[in-house]
Enzyme design. Structure first.
Site, short mmCIF file in Angstrom:
data_model
loop_
_atom_site.label_atom_id
_atom_site.label_comp_id
_atom_site.label_asym_id
_atom_site.label_seq_id
_atom_site.Cartn_x
_atom_site.Cartn_y
_atom_site.Cartn_z
N SER A 114 7.45 8.32 53.56
CA SER A 114 7.99 6.97 53.73
C SER A 114 8.95 6.86 54.92
O SER A 114 9.52 5.80 55.16
CB SER A 114 8.71 6.52 52.46
OG SER A 114 9.83 7.36 52.20
N ASN A 115 9.14 7.94 55.67
CA ASN A 115 10.09 7.92 56.78
C ASN A 115 9.73 6.85 57.80
O ASN A 115 8.55 6.66 58.12
CB ASN A 115 10.11 9.29 57.45
CG ASN A 115 11.06 9.35 58.62
OD1 ASN A 115 10.69 9.12 59.75
ND2 ASN A 115 12.32 9.66 58.33
N ASP A 178 15.62 1.86 49.24
CA ASP A 178 14.52 0.89 49.26
C ASP A 178 13.17 1.57 49.02
O ASP A 178 12.26 0.99 48.44
CB ASP A 178 14.47 0.16 50.61
CG ASP A 178 15.57 -0.88 50.75
OD1 ASP A 178 16.32 -1.08 49.77
OD2 ASP A 178 15.69 -1.48 51.83
N THR A 184 10.98 11.16 48.15
CA THR A 184 11.27 12.33 47.34
C THR A 184 12.71 12.81 47.52
O THR A 184 13.37 12.50 48.51
CB THR A 184 10.33 13.49 47.72
OG1 THR A 184 10.61 13.89 49.08
CG2 THR A 184 8.87 13.10 47.57
N ARG A 192 19.55 12.38 55.00
CA ARG A 192 20.86 11.85 54.59
C ARG A 192 20.73 10.43 54.06
O ARG A 192 21.39 9.49 54.49
CB ARG A 192 21.87 11.89 55.74
CG ARG A 192 22.19 13.28 56.24
CD ARG A 192 23.32 13.26 57.26
NE ARG A 192 24.58 12.96 56.60
CZ ARG A 192 25.49 13.88 56.26
NH1 ARG A 192 25.26 15.16 56.50
NH2 ARG A 192 26.62 13.53 55.68
N SER A 194 20.70 7.03 51.64
CA SER A 194 21.68 6.29 50.85
C SER A 194 20.94 5.35 49.91
O SER A 194 19.84 4.88 50.24
CB SER A 194 22.62 5.49 51.76
OG SER A 194 23.70 4.97 51.02
N GLU A 242 16.06 17.19 58.80
CA GLU A 242 14.70 16.70 59.03
C GLU A 242 13.66 17.82 59.22
O GLU A 242 12.74 17.71 60.02
CB GLU A 242 14.69 15.75 60.24
CG GLU A 242 15.56 14.52 60.01
CD GLU A 242 15.48 13.48 61.11
OE1 GLU A 242 14.60 13.59 61.99
OE2 GLU A 242 16.30 12.54 61.09
N GLY A 246 14.41 24.49 58.13
CA GLY A 246 13.67 25.13 57.05
C GLY A 246 13.12 24.09 56.09
O GLY A 246 13.18 22.89 56.33
N TYR A 448 22.78 -3.68 57.76
CA TYR A 448 21.33 -3.46 57.75
C TYR A 448 20.66 -4.69 58.36
O TYR A 448 20.66 -5.77 57.77
CB TYR A 448 20.88 -3.24 56.31
CG TYR A 448 19.49 -2.68 56.12
CD1 TYR A 448 18.37 -3.44 56.38
CD2 TYR A 448 19.31 -1.39 55.64
CE1 TYR A 448 17.09 -2.93 56.19
CE2 TYR A 448 18.05 -0.86 55.44
CZ TYR A 448 16.94 -1.62 55.73
OH TYR A 448 15.69 -1.13 55.54
#
Length: 536
Positions: A114-115, A178, A184, A192, A194, A242, A246, A448
């Protein structure tokens, strides 16, 4: 919503749309996976969990950023992962990582996909074999330390599955970004993240107390300590990394007993300035709400446009309320909608509501009640889906978020709105930008922004060029006005060009040294986080 969209960007939502192409119409580059690495991966996780199917590979090529969606819709696939591997446990992850590095291949960890900042896309010019490591099988709550209020959870678990396992035992982590339904735990840590209720539960950086992360030939183990003074924080280094340091396999996180009461209350302010001032006063008060959110006038109008038409007495009450406000001198076009969340015992909720109520009143706001608040709870995960619908009918919509001190928030807001409008004017399009404040802290808050405009051109390349005119103007406005380039979406490739302006060149030197020291061969998700000219 249709009349509103026609008014602000001039697009008819009733016009026939153009849905995404059928997968069969895409041309997918063939896999470069060789027999030796394929055999080692199969030995690590089982041959059935080493997948070179074209559909699986394309699904693991992009995240859910606007640029990702535009590219995949036109079949722009310059480089896709050569194989998708599904490990079942940490030992299998270790075997995969070691095999990939030994073969001088590239490993990209994949959670929910979902990034939206370009953290998942393989570099187009990467000639080495690319392995996408999907942690979806590692999806269990392993144990709960009830005395400490901690849970040990595998990194591949999706938000709803994790909460279902926790609430079955009376616990919650309280983290709801959201993307909650599709993201995950490992992805949250790696960027990071929120959540909507971070005022109560904290950001993922506060929630994550310990973790395990696989590196080539070894495992970083951080115990779940409440606090420690053992040098620079390795935990903080891993948060937001990211995938470049690792593969996070599991984490110890704070959990809380499911609250007795939960309530979202809606309020209305006469102006954006009044709403922001109220949020600041709430953050400095003895109140402890779980959600503090206020929309600017544009986002308020958008929110009202997406509501179902009220019927009967409910609709009459709304009309009567707005008529009273107009008689009081309110300009309803400038009114700003706010949502405040309350959780805990009956006594705590009552006390917090009383404190917040006085602050709201002092800033000229009024209470709308739990009805609109319930609507917020029902729709809180829905807005991202609107973007895909808008793409079908030819509109570009995306988001950028930031954080700044309270003293700079109003300048960040006005500067960013102005920058977006100037970008729309430069493109000669009718665009729209809106904003809400969320995630309040002692010293500041998150802003936002959402923006949309009609592309007015045909090719995807031209669409994205125009998109970057607007996106870049917004991001540059953040750093120019004393804000950060991202509050919780991460850096990826989309925001990396502003990193040196955000954390300074010297700060970027520290990050380069860290990443290069851990991964000199650039085998771990290369290309993310750092500006292109800082890659080694």
């Amino acid at each position: 919503m249709a009349p509103f969209v026609m008014k602000v960007i001039g697009i008819d939502l009733h016009a026939p749309g153009t849905p995404p192409p059928a997968f069969e119409d895409l041309t997918v580059p063939g896999t470069r996976l060789g027999e030796d690495l394929a055999a080692r991966l199969g030995s690590a996780v089982g041959a059935e969990h080493v997948v070179t199917d074209d559909l699986d590979r394309v699904v693991h090529t992009y995240g859910k950023g606007l640029a990702d969606l535009v590219r995949v819709r036109v079949g722009d696939l310059p480089r896709v992962p050569d194989v998708v591997v599904y490990p079942a446990d940490e030992d299998q992850v270790r075997a995969v990582v070691d095999a990939v590095v030994a073969a001088d291949a590239v490993l990209i960890p994949f959670g929910g996909g979902s990034n939206i900042s370009g953290s998942l896309t393989p570099p187009a010019d990467e000639q080495r074999v690319i392995v996408s490591l999907d942690l979806g099988r590692m999806n269990r709550v392993l144990e709960i330390d009830e005395a400490a209020g901690l849970a040990r959870i595998q990194a591949g678990v999706l938000g709803p599955d994790m909460e279902e396992q926790l609430t079955a035992r009376g616990w919650t982590m309280g983290h709801q970004p959201d993307s909650f339904r599709h993201s995950t735990l490992g992805g949250w840590i790696a960027t990071r993240s929120s959540g909507m209720q971070s005022d109560k539960y904290g950001d993922i950086a506060d929630i994550t107390r310990g973790l395990r992360m696989v590196q080539p030939g070894k495992v970083v183990v951080l115990r779940p300590l409440p606090s420690t003074s053992s040098g620079p924080s390795v935990r903080e280094m891993i948060l937001g990394s990211e995938g470049r340091l690792g593969v996070i396999t599991e984490a110890w996180v704070n959990v809380h007993r499911v609250p007795e009461n939960r309530e979202i209350m809606a309020y209305l302010f006469p102006s954006w300035a009044a709403g922001v001032a109220a949020m600041q006063d709430i953050s400095a008060s003895d109140a402890a709400p779980s959600v503090t959110r206020v929309s600017d006038a544009n986002e308020t109008q958008f929110s009202l446009s997406t509501q179902k038409k009220s019927k009967g007495i409910k609709g009459k009450v709304s009309k009567a309320l707005f008529a009273v406000l107009e008689r009081r001198g309110w300009d309803l076009q400038n009114a700003c909608l706010s949502y405040i969340g309350y959780e805990g015992s009956a006594e705590h909720v009552t006390r917090t509501k009383a404190i917040v109520g006085k602050i709201i009143k002092a800033h000229g706001g009024i209470k709308l009640g739990t009805g609109p608040g319930s609507l917020y709870d029902q729709k809180k995960f829905d807005t991202p889906y609107i973007r895909d619908f808008l793409l079908d009918i030819g509109a570009m919509g995306d988001v950028s978020e930031t954080a700044a001190p309270w003293s700079k928030l109003m300048d960040v807001h006005s500067g960013t709105v102005r920058a977006a409008r100037e970008a729309f004017a430069q493109l000669g399009v009718k665009g729209f930008v809106m904003c809400h404040l969320s995630h309040s802290y002692h010293s500041g808050a998150c802003l936002y922004f959402t923006f949309a405009f009609p592309p007015g051109v045909e090719s995807a390349e031209e669409q994205l060029e125009r998109y970057w005119v607007v996106k870049s103007a917004i991001q540059q406005s953040f750093v120019d006005n004393g804000a950060t380039i991202s509050h919780h979406h991460g850096v990826g490739t989309d925001h990396s060009r502003w990193l040196e302006e955000d954390i300074s060149e010297a700060g970027t030197d520290v990050m380069v040294a860290l990443l290069r020291g851990v991964d000199p061969g650039r085998n771990l998700n290369p290309g993310t986080l750092l500006p292109a000219h800082r890659e080694w």
